[in-house]
Design an enzyme around this catalytic site. Structure first.
Site, short mmCIF file in Angstrom:
data_model
loop_
_atom_site.label_atom_id
_atom_site.label_comp_id
_atom_site.label_asym_id
_atom_site.label_seq_id
_atom_site.Cartn_x
_atom_site.Cartn_y
_atom_site.Cartn_z
N ASP A 270 7.34 53.06 2.24
CA ASP A 270 6.14 52.28 1.96
C ASP A 270 4.87 53.13 1.97
OD1 ASP A 270 6.83 49.05 3.54
OD2 ASP A 270 8.17 50.50 2.60
N HIS B 119 1.74 51.44 0.75
CA HIS B 119 0.74 50.40 0.96
C HIS B 119 -0.68 50.84 0.70
CE1 HIS B 119 3.18 47.08 2.17
NE2 HIS B 119 3.81 47.78 3.08
N HIS C 174 6.45 43.82 -1.96
CA HIS C 174 5.03 43.70 -2.28
C HIS C 174 4.73 43.96 -3.76
CE1 HIS C 174 2.74 43.08 1.51
NE2 HIS C 174 3.92 43.37 2.01
N HIS D 18 10.45 49.20 4.38
CA HIS D 18 10.13 47.81 4.72
C HIS D 18 9.62 47.59 6.13
CE1 HIS D 18 10.18 43.60 3.77
NE2 HIS D 18 11.24 43.28 4.47
N GLU E 282 -18.45 34.17 -2.12
CA GLU E 282 -19.46 33.72 -1.17
C GLU E 282 -18.81 33.06 0.02
OE1 GLU E 282 -22.25 30.91 -2.66
OE2 GLU E 282 -23.68 32.44 -3.22
#
Lengths: 163, 753
Positions: free
Chosen positions: B179, B181, B241, B488, B716
């Site tokens: 990973d 990420h 992901h 993972h 916002e």
């Protein structure tokens, strides 16, 4: 009066049991009530005890299986650890005793130990450090400019950090 | 033998003895100190991990719920239908619009003022290298080149098999990375330390390239570029992901839209497609299997090799083909009974036994509910029977939600299901995966190894399994393999062996939870296929810190995240504390505190060990719980004009809310109407058992300063949360709405530094 103290004792034991369980569970990665034997030292020490390596080995022998599997089961660990806590064994070392120990090693009474001295004592005397342990201690203890450890300051720093 | 000579000896002996004892004492003390540090480190680790997984679970739950809604909800009119359609329809690129795709980027002009890297295709090696360098210098690739690169990537991926085969005959060494990420620093470090990809240096990247970190786009660009340049030596596996539904929650979608304001939507749409085309696994020398998550006892590599991986858009939602009853019958007999338990969808009754009270079964519902997902199908029971029973209780649940949300009751109308978000299967187009296909892929993308034997549902993550050493052994034997490499899971050392060294977890995002939290690692395989691990930590700062300091920093971060979570559950905690305080003294024991906290948060943390860090206001092992909760609140709140209880509820569901917003805002415009917001909130809150009145929502809306035209700017709204977050961590000052920076959300992501 006897029943009162019995009740008290029960409450204390119950409290110990919960503490021991919590500490044990941190290392029980698969939630099957076993931990790797190599983590037992950490667990015991985090419960407030300060055994020597030798004492630790004896404890491990008590909680190990008859034919060691590399794992310690909770069922065996709990009673042994409870007894240790009840008997208040392996009490932590007070600050002043620690200071005196350093002073003993500081034969020249300088107020500090050189890096070489510290290494020599920690890796050759007592229950010697592994290289990893030595390196880790040096990284925090040695003042890089003087290449020595002012042990009084070091102790104070460590104690504050703990609390 | 005179005493005159023995005295100095004795003296020396005593001295030596003293030194020995002194040293032993110091060592004893030091080892205890280190043990306590280690304990703190472990606890910190569990905090991060449990929060992360709880978030993942939430995610899965949320989408399961939405899926069910899609299948069963019958909107009564145009508006409702449109609203839900917008919420739930997945945008899919039709297969045949090549023309549309190529014109996607060709018409985009790159201004002369653009100083970033320019790509031309077919890509050359130095262009890929130049990309790495450009990103290292914080340049951004122009949208045109991004889309062009994605277009070429998709073309390339589409002709790859589901399971790539690599051999050490050609490139002598193969490096497998886990990973990343979005942590570009780690990727750059790996290339720096291990060397850039080349015909002699093969790479396999094992999924989860995006989300959480801030440079996911750049990582993808680099990985795709090298894959195009060295197609035989550079391989990518899909991770859980690489999934647009997951990206909605974990930051990648946000990153793309932020970096590419004009073309972000197009890029996201294209990526959705690219992700589906990523291969599922890589096989090295027919002996080492590399895939992202893990396996289950049903994992069938031949089946996986043959399925159409492109059909699986997201592993979070499964839609079955609508089949005639006859086909279902045939399928029932053909299917093997499942030995692994499927996770029960959380909104069905927890027990596997069927509800005893017979409910009214609406005949039209039964028919329409021929397609559904996530319903467990234990082999023993009659499949249709079970489905019918299960659906009855879901119907009831759904009806309750609907009523609470203010939607009128369902009439038994003859209206056909309006939300056929896939084309009519009867027409021959099969764009949806079968249940089995979906399950096989989910298993390999989501599963985790466990020490116990067997295979059980991965309830922590909400998808996939936990698989034991026997399952590993079985698979390795069946396919004559010798090692399974997966990723993972974050590991403190960046890697971990288990199952008798038959499974290797490799994780390449260092400092994943926080600076100093863990190392990253990659593994090299030579012709002997002996794994050789290399570890690193891509942050100079950590080397200068002692272990103690590193642990303290990470620990502080974890505790902050944990206190936020505690605050978010303040009302529930108060209720639980009161249960332990029958005499209403306002005081409970610390033991009770620990029990109460666990029963509310369900994080499985060692609360007694953590207690000293979380509660510093106790005396004699007793705690004034109201005061404690107030002190938590003080930390988290600064604006008194927002009701604290409302804020708490919103806070708890922040990630979910954000995800929902992004789903509603399907055209990624950044705006949704006030009405849509209210409707969604009602639906959502009724199901999550959140009790907030309409007035409160309106008050909140007003206090967050929405545009007067009835539109909510998502950003916002979310800014408002970040504001509260930020001003709390800073202490006092109320930051004015304009002056916030754009740090990512999520409880445990560190501030950029």
């Amino acid at each position: 009066r006897a029943s009162e103290s019995e009740g008290e004792k029960e409450a204390i034991v119950a409290d110990f049991h919960k503490k021991i369980k919590d500490a044990f569970e941190v290392f029980d990665h698969e939630s099957n009530n076993t931990v790797d034997v190599r983590e037992i030292g950490t667990i015991i020490r985090s419960l407030g005890c300060c055994p020597t390596e030798g004492e630790l080995h004896d404890l491990i022998a008590e909680v190990e299986e008859e034919e060691p599997t590399g794992f310690i089961r909770y069922e065996k660990f709990l009673p042994v650890m409870t007894k240790v806590l009840l008997e208040r064994k392996y009490r932590p070392i007070p600050e002043d005793v620690l200071l005196r120990a350093f002073e003993v090693l500081d034969t020249a009474k300088h107020g500090f130990l050189t890096k070489e001295e510290l290494i020599k004592y920690m890796t050759e005397e007592g229950e010697p450090f592994s290289q990893e342990e030595m390196e880790e201690m040096l990284s925090a203890a040695i003042d890089p400019e003087s290449n020595s450890i002012n042990y009084k300051e070091y102790i104070t720093m460590m104690v504050i950090d703990e609390n | 033998m005179g005493s005159s000579t023995s005295a100095p000896h004795r003296f020396a002996f005593q001295n030596a003895e003293h030194a020995f004892k002194a040293a032993a004492l110091i060592q004893r003390w030091y080892r205890r100190y280190m043990a306590r540090l280690e304990m703190r480190r472990r606890c910190t680790w569990s905090i991060f991990q449990s929060i992360e997984y709880a978030g993942q679970q939430d995610q899965v739950k949320l989408h399961d719920f939405f899926s069910y809604l899609v299948d069963h909800f019958t909107p009564r009119n145009h508006n409702e239908r449109d609203f839900l359609n917008r919420m739930f329809t997945e945008e899919r690129f039709a297969q045949d619009s090549e023309m549309e795709k190529s014109s996607d980027f060709e018409s985009i002009e790159v201004p002369d003022s653009y100083t970033g890297p320019r790509l031309s295709f077919p890509l050359l090696p130095d262009q890929a290298t130049a990309l790495v360098e450009a990103f290292r210098l914080k340049q951004q690739l122009h949208a045109r080149y991004v889309l062009n690169l994605l277009y070429e990537t998709r073309k390339h991926l589409a002709q790859l098999p589901n399971i790539n085969r690599v051999s050490t005959c050609y490139s002598e060494e193969i490096t497998v990375c886990g990973d990343l990420h979005g942590q570009l620093d780690d990727l750059i470090f790996i290339f720096y330390k291990n060397g850039l990809p080349s015909p002699e240096r093969a790479y396999v990247f094992n999924g989860d390239f995006v989300d959480r970190g801030k440079e996911s786009v750049e990582i993808l660009m680099v990985l795709f570029a090298f894959m195009l340049v060295y197609p035989k030596e550079f391989h990518l596996n899909r991770g859980n992901h690489e999934d647009h539904m997951v990206n909605l929650r974990y930051g990648f979608t946000k990153e793309v839209l932020h970096k590419y304001k004009t073309h972000g939507k197009k890029i996201l749409r294209t990526l959705q497609d690219v992700f589906c085309w990523l291969p599922l696994a890589t096989l090295v020398d027919e002996k080492v299997l590399v895939l992202h998550g893990g396996i289950s006892d049903r994992t069938d590599l031949e089946f996986l090799a043959k399925l159409d991986r492109h059909k699986i858009v997201s592993t979070l939602r499964c839609k079955m083909r609508k089949e005639s009853t006859k086909q279902e019958e045939e399928k029932k007999t053909a299917n093997q009974p499942s030995s692994a338990q499927e996770p029960t969808p959380w909104f069905l009754p927890q027990s596997r036994s069927l509800p005893s009270t017979p409910f009214h079964l609406r005949p039209d519902k039964a028919h329409r509910a021929g397609r559904s997902c996530s319903i467990p199908c234990p082999g023993a029971l009659d499949r249709q029977e079970l489905s019918r029973h299960a659906r009855r209780s879901v119907d009831l649940e759904l009806e309750r939600c609907r009523q609470q949300a203010g939607f009128p009751g369902i009439k038994e109308s003859e209206e056909p299901s309006p939300l056929a978000s896939g084309p009519d299967p009867e027409s021959g187009e099969l764009l949806e995966p079968t249940q089995e296909e979906w399950r096989q892929v989910v298993d390999i993308l989501w599963s985790d190894p466990m020490a116990q034997e067997g295979c059980k549902a991965n309830t922590v993550r909400g998808g996939g399994c936990y698989f034991g050493p026997d399952v590993t052994q079985q698979l390795l034997e069946r396919y004559s393999l010798q090692l399974l490499i997966r990723s993972h899971e974050c590991k403190p050392e960046g890697y971990e062996f288990c199952h008798n060294r038959k499974v290797l977890t490799i994780f390449s995002a260092s400092n994943y939870y926080e600076v100093g939290s863990n190392r990253g690692a990659y593994v090299k395989l030579g012709p002997s296929l002996t794994p050789h691990i290399v570890q690193y930590q891509a942050n100079k700062g950590t080397h200068l810190l002692t272990m103690r300091q590193r642990i303290s920093r990470v620990e502080e971060s974890a505790l902050r995240a944990l206190r936020k979570k505690l605050f978010a559950h303040s009302s529930d905690l108060l209720d639980e504390f009161k249960k332990h305080d029958a005499d209403k003294t306002g005081i409970i024991s610390l033991s009770d505190w620990a029990a109460a906290v666990e029963s509310v948060l369900h994080l499985g943390l060692p609360w007694r060990m953590l207690r000293p860090q979380l509660v510093n206001s106790s005396t004699d092992n007793m705690l004034e719980y109201k005061t404690w909760l107030e002190s938590l609140a003080k930390e988290q709140l600064s604006r008194e004009n927002i009701q604290s209880s409302l804020l708490e509820k919103l806070y708890r569901n922040r990630s979910n809310l954000e995800t929902i917003f992004r789903i509603i805002d399907s055209d990624h415009s950044g705006f949704i109407s006030l009405d849509e917001f209210r409707q969604t909130w009602k639906l959502f809150s009724s199901h999550m058992n959140i009790d907030i009145s309409d007035d409160c929502i309106c008050d909140l809306a007003r206090s967050i300063d929405f545009n007067k035209d009835g539109q909510i700017d998502i950003n916002e709204f979310l800014e408002a949360f970040r504001l509260v977050e930020q001003s709390c961590s800073e202490g006092r000052d109320s930051a004015c709405p304009q002056s916030t920076d754009t740090s990512d959300g999520g409880p445990s992501s560190p501030d950029p530094h």
